[in-house]
Scaffold this motif. Sequence first.
Motif, PDB file in Angstrom:
ATOM      1  N   GLU A  56      49.412   9.689  70.280  1.00  0.00           N
ATOM      2  CA  GLU A  56      48.833   9.448  71.598  1.00  0.00           C
ATOM      3  C   GLU A  56      47.307   9.498  71.530  1.00  0.00           C
ATOM      4  N   ALA A  57      46.810  10.577  70.941  1.00  0.00           N
ATOM      5  CA  ALA A  57      45.358  10.833  70.956  1.00  0.00           C
ATOM      6  C   ALA A  57      44.566   9.791  70.168  1.00  0.00           C
ATOM      7  N   TYR A  58      45.142   9.306  69.086  1.00  0.00           N
ATOM      8  CA  TYR A  58      44.352   8.426  68.229  1.00  0.00           C
ATOM      9  C   TYR A  58      44.057   7.078  68.893  1.00  0.00           C
ATOM     10  N   LYS A  59      44.932   6.677  69.821  1.00  0.00           N
ATOM     11  CA  LYS A  59      44.708   5.390  70.500  1.00  0.00           C
ATOM     12  C   LYS A  59      43.418   5.400  71.308  1.00  0.00           C
ATOM     13  N   ASP A  60      43.161   6.518  71.995  1.00  0.00           N
ATOM     14  CA  ASP A  60      41.914   6.631  72.758  1.00  0.00           C
ATOM     15  C   ASP A  60      40.714   6.862  71.851  1.00  0.00           C
ATOM     16  N   PHE A  61      40.982   7.523  70.746  1.00  0.00           N
ATOM     17  CA  PHE A  61      39.901   7.883  69.835  1.00  0.00           C
ATOM     18  C   PHE A  61      39.335   6.655  69.121  1.00  0.00           C
ATOM     19  N   LYS A  62      40.194   5.654  68.911  1.00  0.00           N
ATOM     20  CA  LYS A  62      39.787   4.387  68.270  1.00  0.00           C
ATOM     21  C   LYS A  62      39.047   4.591  66.940  1.00  0.00           C
ATOM     22  N   ASP A 122      60.325   7.335  60.284  1.00  0.00           N
ATOM     23  CA  ASP A 122      60.349   6.218  61.237  1.00  0.00           C
ATOM     24  C   ASP A 122      59.162   6.302  62.191  1.00  0.00           C
ATOM     25  N   VAL A 123      58.876   7.527  62.664  1.00  0.00           N
ATOM     26  CA  VAL A 123      57.758   7.714  63.594  1.00  0.00           C
ATOM     27  C   VAL A 123      56.427   7.433  62.879  1.00  0.00           C
ATOM     28  N   LEU A 124      56.313   7.959  61.667  1.00  0.00           N
ATOM     29  CA  LEU A 124      55.082   7.738  60.899  1.00  0.00           C
ATOM     30  C   LEU A 124      54.853   6.242  60.656  1.00  0.00           C
ATOM     31  N   GLN A 125      55.922   5.545  60.324  1.00  0.00           N
ATOM     32  CA  GLN A 125      55.819   4.106  60.088  1.00  0.00           C
ATOM     33  C   GLN A 125      55.315   3.382  61.348  1.00  0.00           C
ATOM     34  N   ASN A 126      55.810   3.785  62.501  1.00  0.00           N
ATOM     35  CA  ASN A 126      55.342   3.180  63.753  1.00  0.00           C
ATOM     36  C   ASN A 126      53.848   3.382  63.948  1.00  0.00           C
ATOM     37  N   LEU A 127      53.391   4.579  63.616  1.00  0.00           N
ATOM     38  CA  LEU A 127      51.959   4.867  63.719  1.00  0.00           C
ATOM     39  C   LEU A 127      51.159   3.929  62.812  1.00  0.00           C
ATOM     40  N   SER A 147      47.758  -3.029  63.500  1.00  0.00           N
ATOM     41  CA  SER A 147      47.575  -3.989  64.593  1.00  0.00           C
ATOM     42  C   SER A 147      46.216  -3.789  65.278  1.00  0.00           C
ATOM     43  N   ARG A 148      45.644  -2.583  65.126  1.00  0.00           N
ATOM     44  CA  ARG A 148      44.311  -2.307  65.690  1.00  0.00           C
ATOM     45  C   ARG A 148      43.212  -2.489  64.656  1.00  0.00           C
ATOM     46  N   LYS A 149      43.568  -3.019  63.497  1.00  0.00           N
ATOM     47  CA  LYS A 149      42.606  -3.222  62.405  1.00  0.00           C
ATOM     48  C   LYS A 149      41.959  -1.912  61.953  1.00  0.00           C
ATOM     49  N   THR A 150      42.680  -0.832  62.109  1.00  0.00           N
ATOM     50  CA  THR A 150      42.208   0.453  61.592  1.00  0.00           C
ATOM     51  C   THR A 150      42.599   0.531  60.118  1.00  0.00           C
ATOM     52  N   LEU A 151      41.641   0.847  59.267  1.00  0.00           N
ATOM     53  CA  LEU A 151      41.957   0.987  57.847  1.00  0.00           C
ATOM     54  C   LEU A 151      42.769   2.260  57.636  1.00  0.00           C
ATOM     55  N   VAL A 152      43.730   2.199  56.722  1.00  0.00           N
ATOM     56  CA  VAL A 152      44.565   3.371  56.439  1.00  0.00           C
ATOM     57  C   VAL A 152      44.338   3.827  54.999  1.00  0.00           C
ATOM     58  N   HIS A 153      44.007   5.109  54.858  1.00  0.00           N
ATOM     59  CA  HIS A 153      43.921   5.704  53.511  1.00  0.00           C
ATOM     60  C   HIS A 153      45.065   6.704  53.355  1.00  0.00           C
ATOM     61  N   PHE A 154      45.765   6.598  52.246  1.00  0.00           N
ATOM     62  CA  PHE A 154      46.841   7.544  51.948  1.00  0.00           C
ATOM     63  C   PHE A 154      46.415   8.404  50.765  1.00  0.00           C
ATOM     64  N   GLU A 155      46.323   9.707  50.986  1.00  0.00           N
ATOM     65  CA  GLU A 155      45.989  10.608  49.876  1.00  0.00           C
ATOM     66  C   GLU A 155      47.293  11.034  49.225  1.00  0.00           C
ATOM     67  N   PHE A 156      47.510  10.522  48.028  1.00  0.00           N
ATOM     68  CA  PHE A 156      48.728  10.815  47.281  1.00  0.00           C
ATOM     69  C   PHE A 156      48.667  12.292  46.850  1.00  0.00           C
TER      70      PHE A 156
END
Length: 479
Positions: free
Chosen positions: A230-236, A263-268, A274-283
């Motif tokens: 929820e929070a991250y959508k406003d945080f942009k 499933d929830v994480l995948q939705n996030l 879709s918002r063009k936010t870059l995703v970094h995954f720390e293995f």
Amino acid sequence: MANSFAKVGGIVSVLAVFIAILMQRKGGHQDLNHEIPNILQSLQKAEKKVEVDASTRVAVGFGGCMDVFVDAIDLLDAMSIKPPCEPEHYNTIQNEKELAKGFLYFFQYGAAAERFIGNTTLFDNMVDTARSLKGFRTAMGGNAPVMANRFAMEGADVLLAVQSGPHFKKLLKPGVKMVGSDVDHSDIHLIMEYKTGEKWEQHTSPRANRYIVHSDHFNPTIQTLEPFMEAYKDFKPSLLVVGGLQMLDNFPFRSGERQARFDVLQNLLIDAASRKTLVHFEFASFVEESLVSDLMEYVLPYSDSVGMNEQELPNLLSFLKFNNITMISETYPRVATVLDQMRQVYQLLHKAHNKVSRLHIHTLAFQAIMTKQSSAWKNTMSAAAHASLTANRHICGTKFVDIAKSKVLLDESFSTTSDAKAASRVPFDPKRPVSCWEEDYGDGEMVLICISPNLVCTDVYQTAGGGDNISSAGLAYQI
Ligand SMILES: *[C@@H]1O[C@H](CO)[C@@H](O)[C@H](O)[C@H]1NC(C)=O
Ligand SMILES: *[C@@H]1O[C@H](CO)[C@@H](O)[C@H](O)[C@H]1NC(C)=O
Ligand SMILES: *[C@@H]1O[C@H](CO)[C@@H](O)[C@H](O)[C@H]1NC(C)=O
């Protein structure tokens, strides 16, 4: 100037090296340690080229805990736990015997590991004993809070998903906004540290590292996921960082529970894309194959960037190639070995999802960052230098790099690949210590690779959290 042809996984790649002179030096192992003042000065110059924009927003998940630090051998001695006859690997620890065998398994290689202790009596005993020992200290722990603080220290605006107690909150830097529920205490993770050459009776560790144990039931279920979404959508944010998923490793989930959380994480992550936010995954250090399999399905397809250490890289590669994992690998891999593994990981991920555009491998001796040239990642050279310096500052526990407490592990030159026919040697120039060059993997996309030497801290204050600090330091410069 010079170029060479690297045959990588069947694909011919052209190496256009734009560092000084490439030459094959004959044998000889020159000690670079007298060059440390020059290397430090040059790394600092490269680091200063970038300033993190105050409008940079980074959202970081998941989880957090209190880290309790103790010397591993002091703790085992105080609990009268003797070395076992044979080391053995356990996914979860149930009693003292398994603890001894499981610890030795990693200690003998100086490899980092993190394990769940199913026996709360044993875990509480360990924490109580740790509290009575000299050198005992606590710190805010978990990948996400460490990364969040690092981003805040770099000047970014940060949103952190964590459930925590009041003591914990005080340890967050101003500029870190929290989402997640308040709890009266934070879960404890016991960091059993050891130094290079430390002895457990007849066993000696080849390098400083730590064995982490916990009995945490909150973080493995990623309870902060929903409030965070929820929070991250406003945080942009322009960057979403996913870390701490090793907490799910070998956790005794109810049937279907882990799947539901993924499933929830995948939705996030789909929403972030879709918002063009870059995703970094720390293995991290994963040992449960079905969990790595879930990461392949739910996390890696949406990750623009992946960060990991020299142990985790061959692990990920093995899974991508063979669907199995390797628990232990070289402690001090050569640059060529790491580069070969990075190329394969990059190409396999690229082929599978066409999403990856950045890899950062942090090793004890050097930083390796690979970015796709057409991607949004900026300043790869400075990011590598900044990551190298952060490694020294973090591990020494000091703000400034002390030359007297630093050494260089890299040789005077390194090879770009282990394939003798394709290899070229890159000489190490103390005045331009970060070597960068482009490679072409044949799909019309160039990647840039930068190798930066670490000034390895010889007076270790802490190793835990090193990867998180280093990874975030690099990322902060690239967005
Ligand atoms: C749990 O740990 C305690 C303390 O070491 C030990 O006495 C007990 O036997 C352990 N329980 C199991 C099921 O192994
Ligand atoms: C993984 O599988 C490959 C191919 O079957 C095999 O060569 C390798 O030894 C396996 N590794 C481990 C750690 O089991
Ligand atoms: C690493 O992170 C911790 C926690 O955020 C912080 O206290 C420490 O100063 C960091 N180290 C460096 C070198 O920034």
